[in-house]
Design a protein around this motif. Structure first.
Motif, short mmCIF file in Angstrom:
data_model
loop_
_atom_site.label_atom_id
_atom_site.label_comp_id
_atom_site.label_asym_id
_atom_site.label_seq_id
_atom_site.Cartn_x
_atom_site.Cartn_y
_atom_site.Cartn_z
N THR A 1 0.84 -1.20 0.00
CA THR A 1 0.00 0.00 0.00
C THR A 1 0.87 1.24 0.00
O THR A 1 1.89 1.30 0.71
CB THR A 1 -0.91 0.02 1.25
OG1 THR A 1 -1.68 -1.19 1.28
CG2 THR A 1 -1.85 1.21 1.22
N VAL A 2 0.46 2.22 -0.81
CA VAL A 2 1.21 3.47 -0.92
C VAL A 2 0.34 4.63 -0.47
O VAL A 2 -0.78 4.79 -0.93
CB VAL A 2 1.67 3.72 -2.37
CG1 VAL A 2 2.49 5.01 -2.46
CG2 VAL A 2 2.46 2.55 -2.90
N ALA B 1 4.63 5.17 -11.57
CA ALA B 1 3.36 4.55 -11.94
C ALA B 1 3.08 3.27 -11.16
O ALA B 1 1.93 2.90 -10.95
CB ALA B 1 3.33 4.25 -13.43
N SER B 2 4.12 2.57 -10.73
CA SER B 2 3.93 1.33 -9.99
C SER B 2 5.13 1.06 -9.10
O SER B 2 6.22 1.62 -9.30
CB SER B 2 3.72 0.15 -10.95
OG SER B 2 4.86 -0.06 -11.76
N ILE B 3 4.91 0.19 -8.11
CA ILE B 3 5.97 -0.19 -7.17
C ILE B 3 5.98 -1.71 -7.07
O ILE B 3 4.93 -2.35 -7.00
CB ILE B 3 5.73 0.42 -5.78
CG1 ILE B 3 5.76 1.95 -5.86
CG2 ILE B 3 6.78 -0.06 -4.78
CD1 ILE B 3 5.47 2.64 -4.55
N LYS C 1 11.32 -1.23 -5.84
CA LYS C 1 11.63 -0.58 -7.11
C LYS C 1 10.41 0.18 -7.60
O LYS C 1 9.30 -0.35 -7.59
CB LYS C 1 12.08 -1.60 -8.14
CG LYS C 1 13.35 -2.35 -7.73
CD LYS C 1 13.82 -3.34 -8.78
CE LYS C 1 15.07 -4.05 -8.29
NZ LYS C 1 15.61 -5.00 -9.31
N VAL C 2 10.64 1.41 -8.02
CA VAL C 2 9.58 2.27 -8.55
C VAL C 2 9.74 2.30 -10.06
O VAL C 2 10.85 2.49 -10.59
CB VAL C 2 9.66 3.68 -7.96
CG1 VAL C 2 8.52 4.55 -8.49
CG2 VAL C 2 9.62 3.63 -6.43
N MET C 3 8.62 2.16 -10.79
CA MET C 3 8.66 2.11 -12.24
C MET C 3 7.76 3.17 -12.84
O MET C 3 6.76 3.58 -12.23
CB MET C 3 8.25 0.72 -12.74
CG MET C 3 9.12 -0.40 -12.20
SD MET C 3 8.71 -1.99 -12.93
CE MET C 3 9.91 -3.05 -12.12
N ASP C 4 8.09 3.58 -14.07
CA ASP C 4 7.22 4.51 -14.77
C ASP C 4 6.18 3.74 -15.58
O ASP C 4 6.11 2.50 -15.48
CB ASP C 4 8.03 5.46 -15.65
CG ASP C 4 8.78 4.74 -16.78
OD1 ASP C 4 8.46 3.57 -17.09
OD2 ASP C 4 9.69 5.36 -17.36
N HIS D 1 3.37 -6.27 -5.76
CA HIS D 1 3.41 -5.08 -6.61
C HIS D 1 2.10 -4.33 -6.45
O HIS D 1 1.09 -4.89 -6.01
CB HIS D 1 3.63 -5.45 -8.07
CG HIS D 1 2.46 -6.14 -8.70
ND1 HIS D 1 2.18 -7.47 -8.50
CD2 HIS D 1 1.46 -5.67 -9.50
CE1 HIS D 1 1.08 -7.80 -9.15
NE2 HIS D 1 0.63 -6.73 -9.77
N THR D 2 2.11 -3.07 -6.80
CA THR D 2 0.90 -2.27 -6.76
C THR D 2 1.01 -1.14 -7.76
O THR D 2 2.11 -0.69 -8.12
CB THR D 2 0.66 -1.71 -5.34
OG1 THR D 2 -0.66 -1.14 -5.28
CG2 THR D 2 1.67 -0.63 -4.97
N ILE D 3 -0.15 -0.67 -8.19
CA ILE D 3 -0.23 0.49 -9.09
C ILE D 3 -0.42 1.74 -8.25
O ILE D 3 -1.17 1.74 -7.28
CB ILE D 3 -1.41 0.33 -10.07
CG1 ILE D 3 -1.28 -0.96 -10.87
CG2 ILE D 3 -1.50 1.54 -11.00
CD1 ILE D 3 -0.07 -1.04 -11.75
N ILE D 4 0.28 2.82 -8.61
CA ILE D 4 0.13 4.09 -7.92
C ILE D 4 -0.99 4.87 -8.59
O ILE D 4 -0.92 5.21 -9.78
CB ILE D 4 1.43 4.91 -7.97
CG1 ILE D 4 2.55 4.13 -7.29
CG2 ILE D 4 1.24 6.27 -7.27
CD1 ILE D 4 3.92 4.78 -7.43
N ASN D 5 -2.06 5.11 -7.85
CA ASN D 5 -3.21 5.83 -8.41
C ASN D 5 -3.01 7.34 -8.32
O ASN D 5 -2.40 7.84 -7.41
CB ASN D 5 -4.48 5.42 -7.66
CG ASN D 5 -4.81 3.95 -7.87
OD1 ASN D 5 -4.66 3.43 -8.97
ND2 ASN D 5 -5.22 3.27 -6.80
#
Length: 486
Positions: free
Chosen positions: A405-406, A464-466, A428-431, A482-486
C-alpha cells in the motif's frame, strides 16, 4: 510423458539459470527417527525446515516442519507399523498413517461391486496409497540431493469385502499403475519442489489423475479440540463455477451431520431447540469470504465433511494461528480446457477420524495414458512465519497478509509478508513503460521471521507502480508483491 504447464517450465528454467548448485548434502537416512520405530526414514533438512519420508508408511511424507512447528498430523496409533502389500482389506482396516498421501482419480471406479463390476471402496487402493515404497537418495541436474519414492504396481480394480460373501474380486485386472515422487529442498529456503509421476504400466489405455492430500495438525494438544486456530485458505473467482453451476458445495447436509454427531460424538435430541440450532446445519466452520476472493475454512472436530470450490489462483494455504505459521502449496494453474474429476482442482476436508485433522487436497487433471505413458504434475510447497491471517496471496517469494500500500500524501509504503527464502529485499519504482526509475534497498529476510514493510520514499512524478523483490542467496530476484500508484 504428458506436457507440463508453462508456468512450471518457466520456474524450472529460472532455477537452472540462477541456482546451479554445488552438490549439497541435505538428505540423511535415519533409523528410528524421532522414535517412530521405522527403519530407513529419509530426512531432508536445512536451517529452516525438516521433511521426512517413511518407506514403510506408504512412502508418505510424515513430517514437514518450519523450525519446530509441524504442519502434518501423524497417527500415533500407526507408528512403526508395516503391512503386507495386499488390497484384500476390509473397511475398518484403513492404513491411515497420516501425513501426505494420495488416491488415484476417479476414485469411484477403483473397486468392484457385488457382481464384480466397477465400483468404489473404502479403504482406497493400498499398493499406491499405503504399502511399502522403494525410496532412495538421488541427485538432480541442479546438484541437489533428491528423495525418490516409488510404489509397487497398483492393479485395478481392487477387490471389496461384502459381509458373508467375503472378498469379491474383479473378473480381470483392467489397469496397472505405478506412482513415483521426486522431491528436493534447497539449503537456504523453506521450499520443497515435488514431481508427481503416474505411469500406465499396463497394456490398455487408461484415464487417471491423482488426489494428493496433506493431513494437517488441527489441535494444540490432544483432546483440546481448538480447531478454530487451524484454518485453510482457498482463492476463488465467482466466474468459476462447479459442474452443478454453484460457486461451491459442502459435502454434507443437516441430516447427515446430525446423524454423524449422534452416532460418533454425543446423543442429540430433535426436541431440544438448542441442539437444533447448534447442530442441525452444514457446519459452522465454513467461514466464507474473509478477504476479497479468499475463502476460509476452520477445523471442526464435530464435522466430517469437505468443501468443493475451484481454486482460481495456483495455491492453497494452511495456517496454524497459534504459532502464526503458514504452509502453502503452489500447484499447476487451473485449466478450464482440461478435464478434472468432478470439475475440481482442489478440496479441503475436515475429518473426525482418530484425533481429527484438516486436509488440503490438490487434484490433478485427468490424463488419458497409453501403455508405458505417464504424466508429471509439479507442486512446490513453502512455509513461512506470518504476523496473522488471513492469507491473501501466495507466490514463489512468499505469502502476503497485507497488500503493498502506498500513501501518496506521506510517501509511506507498507505491507506484511512471510517469505520462503533467505535474502535481501528491495523496492523498485517504475514509470508507465515499466522502466525502473527509483530503487531502495530494504532489510534482510528469512522464513522464520515476519517481513514488515514500512518505509518512506520520495516518489518521482512519473512513478506509476511499485514492486517488492527478494534477492535470494544465489542472487536471483523473485517478485513478492506489486501495486499500481493511483
Amino acid at each position: 510423458m504428458k506436457s507440463i504447464n508453462t508456468f512450471f517450465l518457466t520456474v524450472t528454467v529460472l532455477v537452472v539459470l540462477n541456482c546451479k548448485a554445488q552438490q549439497t548434502e541435505t538428505v540423511l537416512i535415519k533409523e528410528n527417527y524421532k522414535n517412530w520405530n521405522w527403519k530407513n526414514v529419509h530426512v531432508a533438512k536445512n536451517k529452516y525446515i525438516s521433511l521426512a519420508v517413511v518407506p514403510d508408511a506408504g512412502g508418505r511424507i510424515l513430517e514437514y516442519n518450519l523450525g519446530e512447528v509441524p504442519s502434518l498430523w501423524i497417527n500415533s496409533k500407526m507408528l512403526g507399523k508395516t503391512f503386507s502389500a495386499t488390497d484384500e482389506i476390509k473397511q475398518n482396516e484403513w492404513r491411515n498413517f497420516g501425513g501426505y498421501r494420495l488416491v488415484p482419480l476417479p476414485y469411484e471406479n477403483c473397486s468392484v461391486d457385488k457382481e464384480g463390476k466397477r465400483g468404489k471402496r473404502w479403504p482406497p487402493p493400498v499398493i499406491i496409497g499405503a504399502a511399502t515404497y522403494d525410496v532412495k537418495v538421488g541427485e538432480n541436474d541442479l546438484g541437489f540431493q533428491t528423495i525418490e519414492a516409488t510404489s509397487g504396481i497398483q492393479q485395478l480394480p481392487v477387490p471389496r469385502f461384502f459381509g458373508n460373501k467375503g472378498f469379491v474380486h474383479p473378473v480381470k485386472i483392467e489397469e496397472e499403475l505405478q506412482y513415483s515422487r521426486i522431491l528436493y529442498i534447497e539449503p537456504n529456503s523453506s521450499l520443497v519442489y515435488i514431481d508427481h509421476i503416474l505411469k500406465n504400466v499396463g497394456n490398455t489405455t487408461v484415464k487417471r489423475g491423482l488426489k494428493i492430500s496433506s493431513q494437517h495438525v488441527s489441535e494444540t494438544e490432544l483432546g483440546l479440540h481448538d480447531g478454530e486456530n487451524y484454518v485453510a485458505y482457498v482463492p476463488f473467482n465467482k466466474d468459476l463455477k462447479l459442474p452443478n453451476g454453484e460457486q461451491f458445495e459442502i459435502t454434507t447436509n443437516p441430516d447427515q451431520r446430525w446423524r454423524y454427531l449422534n452416532r460418533n460424538r454425543f446423543k442429540l435430541d430433535k426436541n431440544n431447540p438448542k441442539h437444533i440450532e447448534k447442530y442441525y446445519n452444514h457446519g459452522t466452520n465454513w467461514n466464507g469470504e474473509v478477504a476479497p476472493g479468499i475463502y476460509e475454512i476452520e477445523y471442526d472436530y464435530n464435522q466430517m465433511a469437505g468443501i468443493h470450490m475451484i481454486a482460481s489462483e495456483s495455491w492453497l494455504c494452511y495456517v496454524n494461528k497459534k504459532t502464526s505459521t503458514a504452509f502453502a502449496k503452489i500447484m499447476e494453474p487451473y485449466n478450464p480446457k482440461l478435464e478434472y474429476d468432478h470439475g475440481l482442482n482442489n478440496a479441503v476436508f475436515c475429518s473426525g477420524l482418530s484425533e481429527g485433522y484438516i486436509e488440503t487436497e490438490v487434484q490433478t487433471p485427468l490424463y488419458e495414458l497409453s501403455p508405458n505413458e505417464s504424466f508429471n504434475y509439479k507442486e512446490i510447497h513453502g512455509a513461512a512465519q506470518i504476523e496473522d491471517a488471513p492469507v491473501i496471496a501466495v507466490n514463489l517469494a512468499g505469502i502476503t497478509t497485507k497488500k503493498l500500500t502506498v500513501s501518496k500524501n506521506s510517501n509511506i509504503i507498507t505491507g506484511k509478508y512471510g517469505v520462503f527464502s533467505e535474502g535481501k529485499t528491495s523496492l523498485k519504482v517504475m514509470d508507465m513503460n515499466g522502466k525502473i526509475i527509483q530503487v531502495k534497498e530494504l532489510q534482510e529476510v528469512n522464513p522464520l521471521e515476519v517481513f514488515y514493510l514500512n518505509t518512506t520514499i520520495e516518489l518521482a512524478k512519473q512513478a506509476a507502480s511499485i514492486v517488492v523483490y527478494i534477492k535470494n542467496v544465489d542472487g536471483k530476484e523473485i517478485l513478492l508483491d506489486h501495486t499500481i500508484i493511483n
